[in-house]
Design a protein around this motif. Structure first.
Motif, PDB file in Angstrom:
ATOM      1  N   TYR A   1      61.390  33.142  11.408  1.00 36.04           N
ATOM      2  CA  TYR A   1      60.317  33.472  10.465  1.00 36.04           C
ATOM      3  C   TYR A   1      60.793  33.430   9.011  1.00 36.04           C
ATOM      4  N   LEU A   2      61.747  32.578   8.742  1.00 38.59           N
ATOM      5  CA  LEU A   2      62.178  32.385   7.359  1.00 38.59           C
ATOM      6  C   LEU A   2      61.043  31.791   6.532  1.00 38.59           C
ATOM      7  N   PRO A   3      60.997  32.052   5.234  1.00 34.04           N
ATOM      8  CA  PRO A   3      59.962  31.451   4.392  1.00 34.04           C
ATOM      9  C   PRO A   3      59.933  29.930   4.556  1.00 34.04           C
ATOM     10  N   GLY A   4      58.728  29.411   4.735  1.00 32.82           N
ATOM     11  CA  GLY A   4      58.559  27.979   4.899  1.00 32.82           C
ATOM     12  C   GLY A   4      58.465  27.517   6.339  1.00 32.82           C
ATOM     13  N   SER A   5      58.889  28.360   7.287  1.00 34.44           N
ATOM     14  CA  SER A   5      58.835  27.946   8.692  1.00 34.44           C
ATOM     15  C   SER A   5      57.397  28.007   9.207  1.00 34.44           C
ATOM     16  N   ALA A   6      57.112  27.187  10.213  1.00 34.53           N
ATOM     17  CA  ALA A   6      55.758  27.149  10.777  1.00 34.53           C
ATOM     18  C   ALA A   6      55.362  28.513  11.337  1.00 34.53           C
ATOM     19  N   ARG A   7      56.292  29.208  11.975  1.00 36.64           N
ATOM     20  CA  ARG A   7      55.963  30.487  12.595  1.00 36.64           C
ATOM     21  C   ARG A   7      55.684  31.547  11.539  1.00 36.64           C
ATOM     22  N   ALA A   8      56.401  31.486  10.417  1.00 32.94           N
ATOM     23  CA  ALA A   8      56.134  32.439   9.329  1.00 32.94           C
ATOM     24  C   ALA A   8      54.741  32.207   8.760  1.00 32.94           C
ATOM     25  N   ILE A   9      54.375  30.947   8.587  1.00 34.61           N
ATOM     26  CA  ILE A   9      53.046  30.616   8.051  1.00 34.61           C
ATOM     27  C   ILE A   9      51.963  31.117   8.990  1.00 34.61           C
ATOM     28  N   LEU A  10      52.129  30.854  10.288  1.00 30.66           N
ATOM     29  CA  LEU A  10      51.115  31.267  11.262  1.00 30.66           C
ATOM     30  C   LEU A  10      51.029  32.792  11.356  1.00 30.66           C
ATOM     31  N   TYR A  11      52.159  33.472  11.231  1.00 26.61           N
ATOM     32  CA  TYR A  11      52.133  34.934  11.238  1.00 26.61           C
ATOM     33  C   TYR A  11      51.343  35.452  10.041  1.00 26.61           C
ATOM     34  N   ASP A  12      51.602  34.888   8.868  1.00 27.36           N
ATOM     35  CA  ASP A  12      50.895  35.349   7.663  1.00 27.36           C
ATOM     36  C   ASP A  12      49.400  35.096   7.766  1.00 27.36           C
TER      37      ASP A  12
ATOM     38  N   ASP B   1      49.486  21.002  15.214  1.00 23.93           N
ATOM     39  CA  ASP B   1      50.554  21.969  15.492  1.00 23.93           C
ATOM     40  C   ASP B   1      51.706  21.856  14.496  1.00 23.93           C
ATOM     41  N   ALA B   2      51.339  21.724  13.236  1.00 26.56           N
ATOM     42  CA  ALA B   2      52.312  21.701  12.135  1.00 26.56           C
ATOM     43  C   ALA B   2      53.297  20.546  12.249  1.00 26.56           C
ATOM     44  N   SER B   3      52.843  19.412  12.797  1.00 27.98           N
ATOM     45  CA  SER B   3      53.749  18.274  12.982  1.00 27.98           C
ATOM     46  C   SER B   3      54.264  17.737  11.647  1.00 27.98           C
ATOM     47  N   THR B   4      53.409  17.725  10.613  1.00 23.49           N
ATOM     48  CA  THR B   4      53.847  17.245   9.302  1.00 23.49           C
ATOM     49  C   THR B   4      54.952  18.123   8.739  1.00 23.49           C
ATOM     50  N   LEU B   5      54.758  19.425   8.857  1.00 28.40           N
ATOM     51  CA  LEU B   5      55.753  20.370   8.365  1.00 28.40           C
ATOM     52  C   LEU B   5      57.059  20.231   9.139  1.00 28.40           C
ATOM     53  N   ASN B   6      56.977  20.178  10.461  1.00 28.03           N
ATOM     54  CA  ASN B   6      58.186  20.099  11.279  1.00 28.03           C
ATOM     55  C   ASN B   6      58.942  18.791  11.037  1.00 28.03           C
ATOM     56  N   THR B   7      58.200  17.704  10.810  1.00 30.71           N
ATOM     57  CA  THR B   7      58.846  16.425  10.492  1.00 30.71           C
ATOM     58  C   THR B   7      59.597  16.529   9.165  1.00 30.71           C
ATOM     59  N   HIS B   8      58.943  17.153   8.199  1.00 30.17           N
ATOM     60  CA  HIS B   8      59.565  17.343   6.881  1.00 30.17           C
ATOM     61  C   HIS B   8      60.854  18.166   6.997  1.00 30.17           C
ATOM     62  N   LEU B   9      60.798  19.273   7.734  1.00 35.27           N
ATOM     63  CA  LEU B   9      61.967  20.138   7.870  1.00 35.27           C
ATOM     64  C   LEU B   9      63.086  19.446   8.650  1.00 35.27           C
ATOM     65  N   ARG B  10      62.702  18.630   9.641  1.00 40.73           N
ATOM     66  CA  ARG B  10      63.710  17.893  10.405  1.00 40.73           C
ATOM     67  C   ARG B  10      64.441  16.888   9.505  1.00 40.73           C
ATOM     68  N   ARG B  11      63.687  16.213   8.649  1.00 35.90           N
ATOM     69  CA  ARG B  11      64.306  15.266   7.714  1.00 35.90           C
ATOM     70  C   ARG B  11      65.240  15.989   6.746  1.00 35.90           C
ATOM     71  N   CYS B  12      64.817  17.193   6.323  1.00 33.92           N
ATOM     72  CA  CYS B  12      65.672  17.967   5.421  1.00 33.92           C
ATOM     73  C   CYS B  12      66.974  18.356   6.105  1.00 33.92           C
ATOM     74  N   ARG B  13      66.887  18.746   7.371  1.00 29.95           N
ATOM     75  CA  ARG B  13      68.108  19.114   8.104  1.00 29.95           C
ATOM     76  C   ARG B  13      69.036  17.918   8.252  1.00 29.95           C
ATOM     77  N   GLU B  14      68.467  16.753   8.543  1.00 31.74           N
ATOM     78  CA  GLU B  14      69.282  15.543   8.676  1.00 31.74           C
ATOM     79  C   GLU B  14      69.931  15.178   7.346  1.00 31.74           C
ATOM     80  N   ALA B  15      69.163  15.298   6.261  1.00 26.61           N
ATOM     81  CA  ALA B  15      69.691  14.944   4.938  1.00 26.61           C
ATOM     82  C   ALA B  15      70.811  15.889   4.513  1.00 26.61           C
ATOM     83  N   ALA B  16      70.767  17.133   5.009  1.00 28.49           N
ATOM     84  CA  ALA B  16      71.777  18.122   4.622  1.00 28.49           C
ATOM     85  C   ALA B  16      73.097  17.934   5.355  1.00 28.49           C
ATOM     86  N   LYS B  17      73.082  17.158   6.435  1.00 27.74           N
ATOM     87  CA  LYS B  17      74.315  16.948   7.192  1.00 27.74           C
ATOM     88  C   LYS B  17      75.266  16.055   6.394  1.00 27.74           C
TER      89      LYS B  17
END
Length: 223
Positions: A72-83, A181-197
């Protein structure tokens, strides 16, 4: 400062979550650490007694900040849905304290149901937020944390620094990343994780410097 303590603290939160190259900055790995840093800022600004982290999170419609779970970190899909679920239950007359005592999964489920209902409905052409008007403040915050776009209407009251994410190109984009189901968001975050490696070259250089071969070679040559 004391008269606008909550806005000041919210501004500090946005600064701590300032995106890096259009992605989450990754400085905080859990909400407890983030809240701890906010408390330090409260003391530094000398506004303790005028604001609390809990109060600011509720006022700015981001109660997910109070959950001690890395999902539930800021920006995560689950945090958004909780809010969104928290705000949905509040709009239906539930007391804030009662909602906070509910299991996190139930509040998140209420958010998922609200999002599905909005996306399934026919959007009102007069509504620039496509049915997400009640939740747009939280959506902007999480979009900012992700580097997907700037939370302009809030940031303009706090800072003119244009390094916060990307400028908004239209008022409905913050809701778009929740479709499918937040596919756009999850795709974005996945790309960010890959770019950070680190790249293969960076890993190689890191390995070389880890074992410090040059000082070792110099010592051998001196013998």
């Amino acid at each position: 400062m004391r008269a606008n303590a909550e806005s000041a603290l919210f501004g500090e939160l946005l600064t701590l979550l300032r995106p890096k190259r259009g992605c989450p900055n990754g400085y905080f790995q859990d909400n407890a650490t983030l809240r701890g840093e906010l408390w330090k800022r409260i003391q530094c600004l000398k506004i303790d007694g005028y604001v609390s982290v809990n109060g600011m999170a509720i006022t700015h419609k981001i109660p997910s900040l109070l959950i001690d779970d890395t999902k539930y970190l800021p920006g995560s899909a689950r945090a958004i849905l909780y809010d969104i679920g928290f705000e949905t239950l509040s709009l239906h007359g539930r007391d804030i304290g009662t909602i906070q005592r509910k299991p996190v999964a139930r509040v998140e489920a209420a958010g998922r149901a609200a999002v599905r209902q909005i996306l399934a409905g026919k959007p009102d052409a007069r509504d620039p937020y496509r049915g997400f008007t009640d939740y747009f403040k939280a959506l902007q915050f999480h979009a900012h944390a992700n580097g997907m776009q700037d939370a302009t209407d809030m940031l303009d009251r706090i800072t003119r620094d244009d390094s916060f994410g990307h400028p908004v190109t239209g008022p409905s984009e913050a809701a778009d990343f929740l479709a499918n189901d937040a596919s756009t968001l999850n795709t974005h975050l996945r790309r960010c994780r890959e770019a950070a490696k680190p790249s293969r070259w960076q890993r190689f250089v890191g390995t070389v410097f880890k074992y410090r071969p040059i000082p070792l070679l110099l010592r051998l040559l001196q013998r």
